[in-house]
Scaffold this active site. Sequence first.
Site, PDB file in Angstrom:
ATOM      1  N   ASP A  35       0.855  -1.181   0.000  1.00  0.00           N
ATOM      2  CA  ASP A  35       0.000   0.000   0.000  1.00  0.00           C
ATOM      3  C   ASP A  35       0.900   1.242   0.000  1.00  0.00           C
ATOM      4  O   ASP A  35       1.878   1.321   0.740  1.00  0.00           O
ATOM      5  CB  ASP A  35      -0.914   0.000   1.236  1.00  0.00           C
ATOM      6  CG  ASP A  35      -2.039   1.000   1.119  1.00  0.00           C
ATOM      7  OD1 ASP A  35      -3.205   0.578   1.062  1.00  0.00           O
ATOM      8  OD2 ASP A  35      -1.760   2.222   1.089  1.00  0.00           O
ATOM      9  N   GLY A  98     -15.732   2.920   3.627  1.00  0.00           N
ATOM     10  CA  GLY A  98     -14.392   3.480   3.454  1.00  0.00           C
ATOM     11  C   GLY A  98     -13.655   2.984   2.227  1.00  0.00           C
ATOM     12  O   GLY A  98     -12.434   3.063   2.159  1.00  0.00           O
ATOM     13  N   HIS A 105     -10.243  -5.405  -2.873  1.00  0.00           N
ATOM     14  CA  HIS A 105      -8.899  -5.639  -2.350  1.00  0.00           C
ATOM     15  C   HIS A 105      -8.965  -5.946  -0.865  1.00  0.00           C
ATOM     16  O   HIS A 105      -9.814  -5.419  -0.149  1.00  0.00           O
ATOM     17  CB  HIS A 105      -7.978  -4.436  -2.606  1.00  0.00           C
ATOM     18  CG  HIS A 105      -8.558  -3.125  -2.175  1.00  0.00           C
ATOM     19  ND1 HIS A 105      -9.485  -2.449  -2.947  1.00  0.00           N
ATOM     20  CD2 HIS A 105      -8.363  -2.378  -1.068  1.00  0.00           C
ATOM     21  CE1 HIS A 105      -9.837  -1.336  -2.314  1.00  0.00           C
ATOM     22  NE2 HIS A 105      -9.171  -1.273  -1.171  1.00  0.00           N
ATOM     23  N   HIS A 107      -6.930  -5.622   2.553  1.00  0.00           N
ATOM     24  CA  HIS A 107      -5.810  -4.993   3.261  1.00  0.00           C
ATOM     25  C   HIS A 107      -5.173  -6.053   4.162  1.00  0.00           C
ATOM     26  O   HIS A 107      -5.883  -6.721   4.931  1.00  0.00           O
ATOM     27  CB  HIS A 107      -6.304  -3.838   4.137  1.00  0.00           C
ATOM     28  CG  HIS A 107      -6.850  -2.674   3.379  1.00  0.00           C
ATOM     29  ND1 HIS A 107      -6.099  -1.567   3.057  1.00  0.00           N
ATOM     30  CD2 HIS A 107      -8.090  -2.444   2.871  1.00  0.00           C
ATOM     31  CE1 HIS A 107      -6.850  -0.703   2.397  1.00  0.00           C
ATOM     32  NE2 HIS A 107      -8.063  -1.211   2.267  1.00  0.00           N
TER      33      HIS A 107
HETATM   34  P1  AMP Z   1      -9.654   1.511   0.224  1.00  0.00           P
HETATM   35  O1  AMP Z   1      -9.735   2.855   0.886  1.00  0.00           O
HETATM   36  O2  AMP Z   1     -10.086   0.367   1.089  1.00  0.00           O
HETATM   37  O3  AMP Z   1     -10.327   1.507  -1.130  1.00  0.00           O
HETATM   38  O4  AMP Z   1      -8.119   1.218  -0.009  1.00  0.00           O
HETATM   39  C1  AMP Z   1      -7.414   1.765  -1.071  1.00  0.00           C
HETATM   40  C2  AMP Z   1      -5.969   1.714  -0.669  1.00  0.00           C
HETATM   41  O5  AMP Z   1      -5.186   1.879  -1.833  1.00  0.00           O
HETATM   42  C3  AMP Z   1      -5.560   2.796   0.334  1.00  0.00           C
HETATM   43  O6  AMP Z   1      -5.035   2.182   1.509  1.00  0.00           O
HETATM   44  C4  AMP Z   1      -4.491   3.585  -0.431  1.00  0.00           C
HETATM   45  O7  AMP Z   1      -3.439   3.968   0.416  1.00  0.00           O
HETATM   46  C5  AMP Z   1      -4.043   2.579  -1.466  1.00  0.00           C
HETATM   47  N1  AMP Z   1      -3.494   3.112  -2.704  1.00  0.00           N
HETATM   48  C6  AMP Z   1      -3.961   4.145  -3.447  1.00  0.00           C
HETATM   49  N2  AMP Z   1      -3.234   4.313  -4.560  1.00  0.00           N
HETATM   50  C7  AMP Z   1      -2.294   3.331  -4.540  1.00  0.00           C
HETATM   51  C8  AMP Z   1      -1.225   2.949  -5.410  1.00  0.00           C
HETATM   52  N3  AMP Z   1      -0.990   3.605  -6.555  1.00  0.00           N
HETATM   53  N4  AMP Z   1      -0.452   1.910  -5.070  1.00  0.00           N
HETATM   54  C9  AMP Z   1      -0.666   1.243  -3.913  1.00  0.00           C
HETATM   55  N5  AMP Z   1      -1.659   1.547  -3.049  1.00  0.00           N
HETATM   56  C10 AMP Z   1      -2.453   2.571  -3.353  1.00  0.00           C
END
Ligand code: AMP
Length: 116
Positions: A35, A98, A105, A107
């Site tokens: 992340d 959120g 995905h 986490h």
């Molecule tokens: P969510 O808020 O559950 O949709 O999680 C999206 C996650 O993607 C967040 O924790 C962000 O920090 C992460 N994120 C956003 N852009 C990128 C990226 N380019 N590469 C890796 N992680 C990312």
Amino acid sequence: MTAEGMSDCLFCRVVARKSPADIEYEDDAVLAFKDIYPKAPVHLLIVPKRHIASIMAMEPGDAEVIGRCLLAARKLGEAKGFAERGYRVSVNCGPEGGQHVYHVHFHFLAGRRSGA
Ligand code: AMP
Ligand code: ZN
């Protein structure tokens, strides 16, 4: 989603190596990468390679690939030394859940004690 539409999806672009990512695990169905804004000492995102927008977009035929994501979590837990200490796996769904990136995905959060 059409092949064209997937170019609008950040995680489809990561899967296609069109967006940079620090990849930690890959198999035929699943990709895991760091992340970009880690919320724990180890914060990975585990995604199905095939586009599924969210849990609410899941079809019965998606069950296997979602299970494969959890098997990837197990492998990462073992490989990164958290099999005993444990870690958290979580999924955000929809605006109030959120979710910000609409490619489902998991986490994977490890290295700090999670609360309730
Ligand atoms: P969510 O808020 O559950 O949709 O999680 C999206 C996650 O993607 C967040 O924790 C962000 O920090 C992460 N994120 C956003 N852009 C990128 C990226 N380019 N590469 C890796 N992680 C990312
Ligand atoms: Zn996607």
